[in-house]
Scaffold this motif. Structure first.
Motif, PDB file in Angstrom:
ATOM      1  N   SER A 190       0.833  -1.199   0.000  1.00  0.00           N
ATOM      2  CA  SER A 190       0.000   0.000   0.000  1.00  0.00           C
ATOM      3  C   SER A 190       0.866   1.247   0.000  1.00  0.00           C
ATOM      4  CB  SER A 190      -0.911  -0.013   1.226  1.00  0.00           C
ATOM      5  OG  SER A 190      -1.608   1.206   1.347  1.00  0.00           O
ATOM      6  N   ILE A 191       0.476   2.250  -0.788  1.00  0.00           N
ATOM      7  CA  ILE A 191       1.287   3.461  -0.841  1.00  0.00           C
ATOM      8  C   ILE A 191       1.114   4.327   0.395  1.00  0.00           C
ATOM      9  CG2 ILE A 191       1.357   3.537  -3.367  1.00  0.00           C
ATOM     10  CD1 ILE A 191      -0.789   5.685  -3.295  1.00  0.00           C
ATOM     11  N   ASP A 192       0.092   4.030   1.231  1.00  0.00           N
ATOM     12  CA  ASP A 192      -0.036   4.808   2.465  1.00  0.00           C
ATOM     13  C   ASP A 192       0.838   4.232   3.578  1.00  0.00           C
ATOM     14  OD1 ASP A 192      -1.315   2.586   3.516  1.00  0.00           O
ATOM     15  OD2 ASP A 192      -3.289   3.517   3.633  1.00  0.00           O
ATOM     16  N   ASN A 195      -0.742  -0.568   6.332  1.00  0.00           N
ATOM     17  CA  ASN A 195      -1.099  -1.980   6.472  1.00  0.00           C
ATOM     18  C   ASN A 195      -0.574  -2.778   5.289  1.00  0.00           C
ATOM     19  OD1 ASN A 195      -2.813  -2.005   8.924  1.00  0.00           O
ATOM     20  ND2 ASN A 195      -4.137  -0.673   7.714  1.00  0.00           N
ATOM     21  N   GLY A 196      -0.414  -4.077   5.507  1.00  0.00           N
ATOM     22  CA  GLY A 196      -0.134  -4.965   4.406  1.00  0.00           C
ATOM     23  C   GLY A 196      -1.407  -5.236   3.627  1.00  0.00           C
ATOM     24  N   VAL A 197      -1.270  -5.745   2.399  1.00  0.00           N
ATOM     25  CA  VAL A 197      -2.442  -6.043   1.572  1.00  0.00           C
ATOM     26  C   VAL A 197      -2.328  -7.451   1.016  1.00  0.00           C
ATOM     27  CG1 VAL A 197      -3.047  -3.679   0.968  1.00  0.00           C
ATOM     28  CG2 VAL A 197      -1.366  -4.883  -0.402  1.00  0.00           C
ATOM     29  N   ARG A 265      -1.213  -7.423   7.871  1.00  0.00           N
ATOM     30  CA  ARG A 265       0.200  -7.097   7.692  1.00  0.00           C
ATOM     31  C   ARG A 265       0.853  -8.144   6.794  1.00  0.00           C
ATOM     32  NH1 ARG A 265       2.320  -8.912  13.821  1.00  0.00           N
ATOM     33  NH2 ARG A 265       1.362 -10.982  13.724  1.00  0.00           N
ATOM     34  N   ARG A 266       1.940  -7.764   6.163  1.00  0.00           N
ATOM     35  CA  ARG A 266       2.736  -8.707   5.382  1.00  0.00           C
ATOM     36  C   ARG A 266       3.984  -9.051   6.188  1.00  0.00           C
ATOM     37  NH1 ARG A 266       2.805 -11.195   0.645  1.00  0.00           N
ATOM     38  NH2 ARG A 266       0.829 -10.161   0.125  1.00  0.00           N
ATOM     39  N   LEU A 297       6.622  -2.963   4.898  1.00  0.00           N
ATOM     40  CA  LEU A 297       5.760  -1.899   4.382  1.00  0.00           C
ATOM     41  C   LEU A 297       6.552  -1.055   3.387  1.00  0.00           C
ATOM     42  CD1 LEU A 297       4.191  -0.620   7.733  1.00  0.00           C
ATOM     43  CD2 LEU A 297       2.938  -1.833   5.926  1.00  0.00           C
ATOM     44  N   LEU A 298       5.838  -0.257   2.621  1.00  0.00           N
ATOM     45  CA  LEU A 298       6.469   0.721   1.736  1.00  0.00           C
ATOM     46  C   LEU A 298       6.804   1.977   2.542  1.00  0.00           C
ATOM     47  CD1 LEU A 298       7.171   1.282  -1.296  1.00  0.00           C
ATOM     48  CD2 LEU A 298       4.933   2.393  -1.468  1.00  0.00           C
TER      49      LEU A 298
END
Length: 523
Positions: A190-192, A195-197, A265-266, A297-298
């Protein structure tokens, strides 16, 4: 011997970790899929081996692969089978009893192998299927690592039923700068950055990560994936223009991520390779080494990934030592006493009021590992080296140092993070490599932070709140158990300040085995 994490997943309240494993020696051979479960990612139960190499389509080994959830939440395994030493195929396995949350028994498909190489393809380098994702057309997609004409690539396959697969005409991505891509991974972030997706997420507010294992490291690129056309356009390609994005800059390979649906989460796992001699490895029959699981996360900039130990690790904290605003004079060493230094969690942040005195960065210093090797912890500079000495003996003859240096470059500051294992052991056999990474930190406006998780012979260090990670595998002879010590140090010309230090002793994880002894299978 644990050789890679093949299929982590979360199913009915239970975390599962499948991994390649030789149950009879800590060297390559007899490769199975071992299986362990946990309810908290810290304490683990070893179950019986899930997959063994006892069929024609995997007789030479059940190699790496992934888990995927089908519609309705049914988990399946796709894995590489070694048919001969120079031929690899992809196979399918399903749980025998879906009502068992431990998923203790697995059945190989009667359709195996479900993916085979085509004419002209290198069948010796055709392995490690990813977790599948679903496109807008309802078809599932997987990537398989491959090498063609000495170039790495990720082949794309599509299927509606997980049995019949069709290869895409073009790989999702390839590179002329690398060799074989092992254990590829492909997933959205996610770019925010909150959270993981899920792997099949088609949310437009995302980027995709393509990870490939090569040159003994796990490298990744970020890009935009168009689901309708399966086009993946990378921001900066592998090793292009000095780019060197990695999960970890030391002993970390063949990783795999999964989406934890319970906590959104990833989570990332990898193989921590032995750094000891093969002779000593043989003596470590059946041992498994892994690191603490990490969330991924990113970053806020969108230019890299951020990693951090999962929050469950904090439940292992016991005795705590903390202080603030401690000045470290140039050339000083400060013992951090009161905790169990051989098994601890240490967070520390540094700052300096003398940044303008930082050494100039030579434009030729573009390789952080080489720079750390030339400027070890014992080589003084103006601002750095400063950091911590872990798994150190009382007299410091043994020590693993994790430290920083600050340089000036074009009116900006460059922060270098190093993990120096050159003095980690008095033993002659272990490798004592020095590793390093440049970190995207602005020391004028933020602290230079470090978190190190120390677990006897594995030291995981997270610089800049997870912007760079370096995992060390060390074998101290003196600095073991209660003879291990922890120090902060500053070998700079100028003073630095410890803004905060927080350190905890860590409880030992509980490992229980519910397995039956099996006879060796000789490949």
């Amino acid at each position: 011997m644990d050789t890679s994490n093949s299929g982590p997943m979360y199913y009915k309240g239970v975390y599962h970790l499948f991994y390649q494993y030789n149950p009879y020696a800590a060297v390559w051979g007899n490769i199975t899929w071992a299986h362990s479960i946990s309810y908290d990612l810290v304490n683990w139960i070893h179950l019986d081996i899930a997959l063994s190499p006892d069929d024609p389509f995997d007789i030479n080994g059940c190699w790496s692969g992934s888990t995927t959830f089908l519609s309705g939440g049914k988990p399946i395994i796709l894995y590489t089978g070694g048919v001969t030493m120079n031929r690899q195929v992809q196979n399918l396995a399903e749980p025998k009893n879906l009502s068992d949350p431990m998923l203790r028994e697995w059945v190989k498909s009667s359709h195996n192998p479900v993916i085979t190489h085509v004419d002209g393809m290198d069948s010796e380098n055709f392995r490690d299927p990813t977790t599948a994702w679903q496109g807008p057309d309802g078809l599932r997609r997987v990537l398989v690592g491959n090498e063609m004409n000495s170039h790495g690539r990720a082949l794309l396959y599509r299927s509606r039923d997980f049995v019949t697969w069709t290869q895409s005409k073009e790989p999702v991505h390839s590179s002329t700068r690398t060799g074989m891509w092992e254990c590829p991974d492909f997933y959205p972030v996610s770019i925010d950055g909150k959270n993981g997706v899920d792997t099949s997420s088609l949310d437009k507010f995302r980027k995709h990560v393509l990870k490939a294992s090569f040159n003994s490291s796990d490298h990744y690129v970020l890009g935009n994936y168009t689901a309708v056309t399966d086009n993946f356009s990378v921001d900066t390609d592998f090793l292009d223009n000095g780019s060197d994005l990695r999960y970890d800059y030391d002993n970390f390979y063949a990783s795999k991520t999964f989406f934890d649906s319970a906590k959104k989460r990833r989570i990332l796992w990898a193989w921590i390779q032995e750094s000891d001699s093969t002779t000593d490895d043989v003596k470590k029959t059946g041992l498994v080494y892994s690191h603490f699981p990490r969330s991924i996360l990113l970053s806020k900039t969108g230019k890299q990934l951020i990693q951090w130990p999962v929050e469950e690790i904090e439940k292992q904290h016991t005795v705590n030592v903390r202080f603030k605003n401690k000045e470290l004079k140039g050339g000083s060493v400060l013992e951090i006493s009161g905790i169990t230094a051989s098994q601890s969690d240490v967070e520390v942040s540094f700052n300096s009021s003398n940044l303008k005195e930082a050494d100039l960065l030579d434009p030729s210093w573009v390789d952080p590992q080489l720079l750390c090797s030339q400027k070890t912890a014992s080589v003084g500079g103006n601002i750095g080296p400063f950091g911590i000495l872990v798994l150190a003996s009382k007299d410091l003859t043994e020590q693993t140092s994790i430290f920083f240096r600050v340089f000036r470059s074009n009116e900006k500051y460059v922060v270098l993070m190093c993990s120096d294992q050159s003095r980690s052991s008095l033993e002659e056999g272990p490798k004592k490599t020095i590793y390093g990474a440049f970190i995207d930190i602005d020391p004028l406006n933020e602290m230079i932070s470090l978190r190190s998780l120390i677990d006897h012979s594995i030291v995981e260090s997270f610089g800049g709140e997870g912007r760079a990670c370096i995992t060390a595998r060390v074998y101290p002879k003196l600095a073991i158990d209660n003879q291990a010590y922890l120090y902060a140090f500053n070998n700079s010309t100028f003073d630095v300040n410890i803004s905060t230090l927080n350190a905890w002793s860590m409880k030992k994880a509980q490992i229980v085995s519910f397995t039956k002894r099996r006879k060796p299978h000789l490949n």
